[in-house]
Scaffold this active site. Structure first.
Site, PDB file in Angstrom:
ATOM      1  N   MET A 121       0.849  -1.194   0.000  1.00  0.00           N
ATOM      2  CA  MET A 121       0.000   0.000   0.000  1.00  0.00           C
ATOM      3  C   MET A 121       0.882   1.240   0.000  1.00  0.00           C
ATOM      4  O   MET A 121       1.585   1.521   0.987  1.00  0.00           O
ATOM      5  CB  MET A 121      -0.939   0.000   1.209  1.00  0.00           C
ATOM      6  CG  MET A 121      -2.065  -1.012   1.076  1.00  0.00           C
ATOM      7  SD  MET A 121      -3.241  -0.939   2.438  1.00  0.00           S
ATOM      8  CE  MET A 121      -2.351  -1.801   3.720  1.00  0.00           C
ATOM      9  N   CYS A 144      -2.199  -0.961 -10.340  1.00  0.00           N
ATOM     10  CA  CYS A 144      -2.369   0.431  -9.924  1.00  0.00           C
ATOM     11  C   CYS A 144      -3.210   1.214 -10.932  1.00  0.00           C
ATOM     12  O   CYS A 144      -2.886   1.278 -12.110  1.00  0.00           O
ATOM     13  CB  CYS A 144      -1.016   1.110  -9.754  1.00  0.00           C
ATOM     14  SG  CYS A 144      -1.223   2.810  -9.222  1.00  0.00           S
ATOM     15  N   ASN A 148      -7.193 -11.619  -3.199  1.00  0.00           N
ATOM     16  CA  ASN A 148      -7.180 -10.279  -2.591  1.00  0.00           C
ATOM     17  C   ASN A 148      -8.469  -9.528  -2.937  1.00  0.00           C
ATOM     18  O   ASN A 148      -8.944  -9.584  -4.057  1.00  0.00           O
ATOM     19  CB  ASN A 148      -5.946  -9.514  -3.102  1.00  0.00           C
ATOM     20  CG  ASN A 148      -5.919  -8.063  -2.656  1.00  0.00           C
ATOM     21  OD1 ASN A 148      -5.757  -7.158  -3.473  1.00  0.00           O
ATOM     22  ND2 ASN A 148      -6.061  -7.812  -1.377  1.00  0.00           N
TER      23      ASN A 148
HETATM   24  C1  LIG Z   1      -3.653   3.375   0.386  1.00  0.00           C
HETATM   25  C2  LIG Z   1      -3.488   2.254  -0.581  1.00  0.00           C
HETATM   26  C3  LIG Z   1      -2.326   2.148  -1.348  1.00  0.00           C
HETATM   27  C4  LIG Z   1      -2.152   1.068  -2.232  1.00  0.00           C
HETATM   28  N1  LIG Z   1      -0.976   0.928  -2.907  1.00  0.00           N
HETATM   29  C5  LIG Z   1      -0.756  -0.186  -3.643  1.00  0.00           C
HETATM   30  C6  LIG Z   1       0.525  -0.446  -4.206  1.00  0.00           C
HETATM   31  O1  LIG Z   1       1.486   0.301  -4.014  1.00  0.00           O
HETATM   32  N2  LIG Z   1       0.664  -1.574  -4.962  1.00  0.00           N
HETATM   33  C7  LIG Z   1      -0.370  -2.454  -5.173  1.00  0.00           C
HETATM   34  O2  LIG Z   1      -0.190  -3.470  -5.855  1.00  0.00           O
HETATM   35  N3  LIG Z   1      -1.575  -2.230  -4.635  1.00  0.00           N
HETATM   36  C8  LIG Z   1      -1.784  -1.141  -3.848  1.00  0.00           C
HETATM   37  N4  LIG Z   1      -2.973  -0.973  -3.232  1.00  0.00           N
HETATM   38  C9  LIG Z   1      -4.033  -2.000  -3.404  1.00  0.00           C
HETATM   39  C10 LIG Z   1      -3.969  -3.041  -2.297  1.00  0.00           C
HETATM   40  O3  LIG Z   1      -2.726  -3.713  -2.322  1.00  0.00           O
HETATM   41  C11 LIG Z   1      -5.114  -4.066  -2.439  1.00  0.00           C
HETATM   42  O4  LIG Z   1      -4.976  -4.715  -3.669  1.00  0.00           O
HETATM   43  C12 LIG Z   1      -6.482  -3.421  -2.382  1.00  0.00           C
HETATM   44  O5  LIG Z   1      -6.569  -2.478  -1.344  1.00  0.00           O
HETATM   45  C13 LIG Z   1      -7.583  -4.487  -2.214  1.00  0.00           C
HETATM   46  O6  LIG Z   1      -7.382  -5.216  -1.035  1.00  0.00           O
HETATM   47  P1  LIG Z   1      -8.228  -4.912   0.324  1.00  0.00           P
HETATM   48  O7  LIG Z   1      -9.682  -5.040  -0.040  1.00  0.00           O
HETATM   49  O8  LIG Z   1      -7.775  -5.955   1.286  1.00  0.00           O
HETATM   50  O9  LIG Z   1      -7.893  -3.522   0.733  1.00  0.00           O
HETATM   51  C14 LIG Z   1      -3.185   0.092  -2.372  1.00  0.00           C
HETATM   52  C15 LIG Z   1      -4.346   0.216  -1.617  1.00  0.00           C
HETATM   53  C16 LIG Z   1      -4.513   1.265  -0.719  1.00  0.00           C
HETATM   54  C17 LIG Z   1      -5.735   1.314   0.123  1.00  0.00           C
END
Ligand SMILES: Cc1cc2nc3c(=O)[nH]c(=O)nc-3n(C[C@H](O)[C@H](O)[C@H](O)COP(=O)(O)O)c2cc1C
Length: 455
Positions: free
Chosen positions: A42, A168, A268
């Site tokens: 993240m 992303c 995920n």
């Molecule tokens: C603040 C934030 C930053 C994120 N940055 C990235 C990142 O740098 N690389 C990536 O692959 N996914 C990034 N994501 C996506 C998360 O890795 C994840 O795929 C997404 O939040 C869905 O999972 P969740 O429902 O458990 O949050 C980011 C998500 C959030 C909320």
């Protein structure tokens, strides 16, 4: 954007068979990940301080694999601290500690930037500590040669795995064809897979979304291509790029990808409770689960999953601890102290900074302070939802100018007499457990509204 968190996963969890649980381990190439849980990358969140904080918050005492009796006497032979045939007190003294978080990942890093940077600057991006192993470095970019070179840099820096971001949705990343932008160009992805695979010997993985939009769902094709190109595992955030974070993650696509390949698949999207994690494994057959937004809102999530899994295995019923206000206090203070310790590595310059060295040290100190305060504010906004009076604390934290002030305000908030009484009441409820909890995840609008730099 307000999302309905009370989705079908919870219902599915209630109907789950007793056997449904997160696997104890998986192997990505030769790297063992145990348990099969991953902290999602993240940007702006998962720096080394946060990663170590989560790993630490996830510590629990491993139960014996087969407790001889469901409730052995404390201290009985073979019993490990904290294990009483049930879950563990959140602040029990533990021994034989293991972390419930099996793998952590860096925030995404630009391959172009990394390959151009001076050695000293690279270090800032690739910093991690020994206790973070196994750790994966995530890269984004669209140039195969640059990505290959950057992957080699990560390998040389000692990372256990390297991951390619194809999720992303941020405009500035997509504009140069990185992140989810590449989902429209499978031949280019193949070139990248081949180039990176040829450049490193550590396991190489990819994290992607289902496709650009509903008329361009490519996740199954992409997964097969990854396997053919020698990648060692895949992580699917089961949404399209156009979907952003709207609607529910479509776990059926995780199942479709799992059916299509033999390499491990990490699921995920929308896991907020241990029940959700088990439900995803049950519904999709995925080899591991990855958790993003739930981690800053509930840093105990990995430990809770471990407790849920262990108790379910031992007794058929999944149970886990729920934090009290006092636990929250300790948690927020722990994280803030870790951030302040980072600032302390750049000491304040006392007196006038009139030579180049003092000016640089002063700049470093100020930037470390700013960064730490920014992270405190961000974390406070996610973490204090659900704490009675949390809005007041958030306001106070947002007004603070220095890290030490933030910590003082947190202390004051949690030690006010009325809160102390409340906290005392909480302590007496400390044995409270979430038994097959039906408590919905506390949705956090601020977290949802975070910048579009999400994957
Ligand atoms: C603040 C934030 C930053 C994120 N940055 C990235 C990142 O740098 N690389 C990536 O692959 N996914 C990034 N994501 C996506 C998360 O890795 C994840 O795929 C997404 O939040 C869905 O999972 P969740 O429902 O458990 O949050 C980011 C998500 C959030 C909320």
């Amino acid at each position: 954007m307000k999302k309905d968190w009370d989705n079908s996963a919870i219902t599915a969890a209630r109907a789950m068979p007793h056997t449904a649980r997160v696997p104890a381990e998986l192997h990505i190439g030769p790297v063992r990940i145990a348990p099969a849980t991953v902290l999602a990358p993240m940007a702006g969140v998962t720096d080394t301080v946060f990663r170590r904080f989560i790993k630490n918050a996830s510590m629990y005492a491993a139960p014996p694999s087969k407790p001889s009796t469901p409730n052995p006497e404390p201290g009985a032979p073979g019993q490990l601290a904290g294990w009483r045939g049930g879950p563990f007190s959140v602040d029990v003294e533990t021994s034989n500690e293991v972390s419930g978080c099996g793998l952590i990942m860096t925030e995404f890093t630009s391959a172009d930037g990394l390959s151009r940077m001076r050695e000293s600057k690279r270090k800032r991006y690739l910093t991690y500590y020994e206790d973070e192993h196994p750790i994966s470095a995530q890269l984004f970019g669209s140039n195969p040669a640059t990505l290959a070179e950057s992957a080699r840099i990560c390998q040389d820096a000692g990372f256990d795995l390297v991951d390619l971001n194809l999720g992303c949705p941020a405009k500035r990343v997509v504009a140069c064809n990185g992140g989810s932008g590449l989902l429209r160009d499978l031949p280019r992805i193949k070139e990248i897979f081949e180039a990176v695979r040829g450049a490193v010997s550590i396991p190489f993985t990819v994290k992607f979304r289902m496709g650009w939009n509903d008329s361009n769902i490519v996740c199954v094709e992409l997964a097969k291509m990854a396997e053919d190109c020698g990648l060692n595992a895949l992580a699917l955030h089961a949404r399209t790029r156009e979907q952003g974070y709207a609607g529910d993650a479509r776990w059926e696509w995780i199942a479709a990808v799992k059916d299509a390949v033999r390499i491990p698949v990490i699921g995920n999207g929308d896991i907020r409770t241990p029940e959700d994690a088990a439900a995803m494994v049950e519904a999709t057959g995925c080899d591991a689960v990855m958790i993003g937004r739930a981690a800053p809102a509930n840093p105990w999530i990995f430990r809770q999953i471990a407790q849920y899994t262990a108790s379910k295995q031992a007794t058929g019923i999944g149970v886990y601890d729920r934090p009290t206000d006092m636990d929250r206090y300790r948690m927020i203070r722990d994280y803030f102290e870790r951030l302040m310790a980072e600032v302390a590595e750049h000491p304040e310059v006392v007196g006038p900074a009139d030579d180049d060295l003092s000016k640089r040290l002063k700049r470093n100190h100020e930037s470390a302070q700013r960064d730490a305060i920014g992270r405190m504010k961000q974390f406070a906004s996610w973490f204090t939802h659900g704490v009675p009076g949390g809005a007041t604390l958030r306001r106070e934290i947002f007004e603070a100018k220095r890290g030490a002030q933030v910590i003082e305000r947190v202390e004051a908030f949690f030690t006010q007499s009325d809160r102390a009484t409340e906290t005392q009441r909480d302590r007496t409820r400390e044995t409270q457990r979430a038994v097959e909890s039906d408590a919905p995840f506390e949705h956090d609008a601020e977290l949802e509204a975070a910048p579009a730099a999400w994957g």
